[in-house]
Design an enzyme around this catalytic site. Sequence first.
Site, PDB file in Angstrom:
ATOM      1  N   ASP A 242      -9.157  -2.671  -0.572  1.00  0.00           N
ATOM      2  CA  ASP A 242      -7.891  -1.991  -0.287  1.00  0.00           C
ATOM      3  C   ASP A 242      -6.905  -2.381  -1.384  1.00  0.00           C
ATOM      4  OD1 ASP A 242      -5.451  -0.941   1.238  1.00  0.00           O
ATOM      5  OD2 ASP A 242      -7.058  -0.587   2.683  1.00  0.00           O
ATOM      6  N   HIS A 296      -4.755   3.483  -1.169  1.00  0.00           N
ATOM      7  CA  HIS A 296      -5.331   2.208  -0.746  1.00  0.00           C
ATOM      8  C   HIS A 296      -6.107   1.525  -1.868  1.00  0.00           C
ATOM      9  CE1 HIS A 296      -4.205   2.372   3.513  1.00  0.00           C
ATOM     10  NE2 HIS A 296      -4.418   3.675   3.430  1.00  0.00           N
ATOM     11  N   GLU A 360      -3.690   8.644   3.951  1.00  0.00           N
ATOM     12  CA  GLU A 360      -2.378   8.103   3.594  1.00  0.00           C
ATOM     13  C   GLU A 360      -2.063   8.207   2.100  1.00  0.00           C
ATOM     14  OE1 GLU A 360      -1.771   5.065   7.319  1.00  0.00           O
ATOM     15  OE2 GLU A 360      -2.727   4.250   5.524  1.00  0.00           O
TER      16      GLU A 360
END
Length: 589
Positions: A242, A296, A360
């Site tokens: 991440d 990410h 996201e």
Amino acid sequence: MRNLFVILLSFIWVQQIRALTSPWSWDCKNERCVKTEIKQGQEDKAISLEACELICPKETGLWPKPTGIVKLSNFLVPINPNQIEINSKRTGILTSQAAKLFKEDIASRVPTARDSSNGRPLSITIFHTEPDVDKLTLETDESYHLVVKSDMGGKIEVTITSPNFFGSRHGLETLGQLIIYDDLRNQLRIPIEANVTDKPAFPYRGILLDTARNYISVDVIKRTLNAMAASKLNTFHWHITDSHSFPYVSKSRPELSQYGAYSPNKVYSQKDIEEITEFARVRGVRVMPEFDAPAHVGEGWQKTGYVVCLNAQPWSTFCVEPPCGQFDVTQDGLYDALEDIYGDMKDQFDVDIFHMGGDEVKFTCWNETKSIVEWMSKKGWGRTEEDFLKLWNYFQQNAEDRLYKKFGKKVPIIMWTSGLTKKEHIAKYLPKDKYIIQIWTTENDPQIQDLLDGGYKVILSNYDALYLDCGFSGWVTDGNNWCSPYIGWQKVYDNHPRKIAGSQVNQVLGSEAALWTEQVDSSSVDSRLWPRAAAMAETLWTNPTTSWREAESRFLVHRQRLVRKGIGADALEPEWCLQNENECPIKKL
């Protein structure tokens, strides 16, 4: 003399009670175990709590509850853990390894000071009808048929028949639950007869563990896999990188972990991954890596030039949590790096599906990166949402091509729900013959019905029931974290795919409980996941039509099993509730 005789009888009775180690028996009344004092002359009929929990419930004490025929004798006989023989026909090395684990588990249940040599021998025969299946896929038949009986010489004979290793491993797990430790007599016991036919309702039954926000040790990952096997879960979704850290040691790109790991000791080497994947496989679990992109990403990529908005501030403008980071998807060299990583993961994990993340993505990041905006302008693209969706799709198509190249085939790809998966975009960008969509929003999200109507296969991870990191303090603000409140096992259990998908439940591959680790490390993984994830395990295996209330007593027993296996599963109730079944839940009005 009469008084002396009475005293003698009382003395003998007390000795018998002492021989049983406890003055309490649990009698089966109205399908529940009731604590009863052992009366004089009734010592032989005394039943230990663990024995009662197995044979008394209407649906038996097995977890998850079997989906087919279940017949158990109420008569339990002792077995000798030193005389367990396992014969396998048309099986293979995986079955031999699983059999070894089974014997070790049974032997570990007897206190070292106890002598169980007076029990009966146990002979187990395992037979596979499709012996060459040694890799779990979404089409694998995990069914099994288990038969227990006594032969003329007193030996207990067990037969497990299944199509392949994965079914027989589940059969061994069920057999292990049929063997209980009778603490009244200090013996291992098993029903003298049993017949169980069983198979799971859903093919995908998973746990997601994030090991990038905080590093999780190899030992804790193995404990997680042990608990998964005990609950018949079959997919370990490894969120291994991440923006916070890059602990995955890529053979082709080792510099990413050198720059991106929290420390040289907080990495997953090739040896670690090989050890974890094999540990999981013997327990019937596939290990599926996720390489989340194009958002990410961050730590580890500093020297590559492929990441923008790295640790940008104020972070809330550029990402959902600090530190920010997103791929510059216009860089041709990025796709060479991705191809290398995909190839490494393909060789190490050898899975039938791959998770590409894809959630996201913040268009603000790309919009405020001059070189990206100029690249888009040369293509004739503007700066609207639709234009940035094209840019995102440009990345996805290139990443997809590189993945297929390394896998040598069009492997199914899992993606999180996102802007790309909205009704107006998904068919254009993520065709249903290529992609499986994992839902992380709430069970009432209209997007779920849109996906089902569009013919997509889905995996449920709706955060309102399956995000097990919820309900703790905030860490980027005061108050509670974003997905509070805490999710009790009851809500996890009642999160039925059938309830969410209705008549289209056949498009639901299964569910996955997620543990994101912003506020979790190796010291707290066990208690956050277990036993709550085991509640989901029964929902996915059994597809029950009843609520958590009917499962409560068995669930408490299964929590005890997990603890016995060394899992730090959270306590759910006082032990009094376990010993006084059905006395704790508030009665229905």
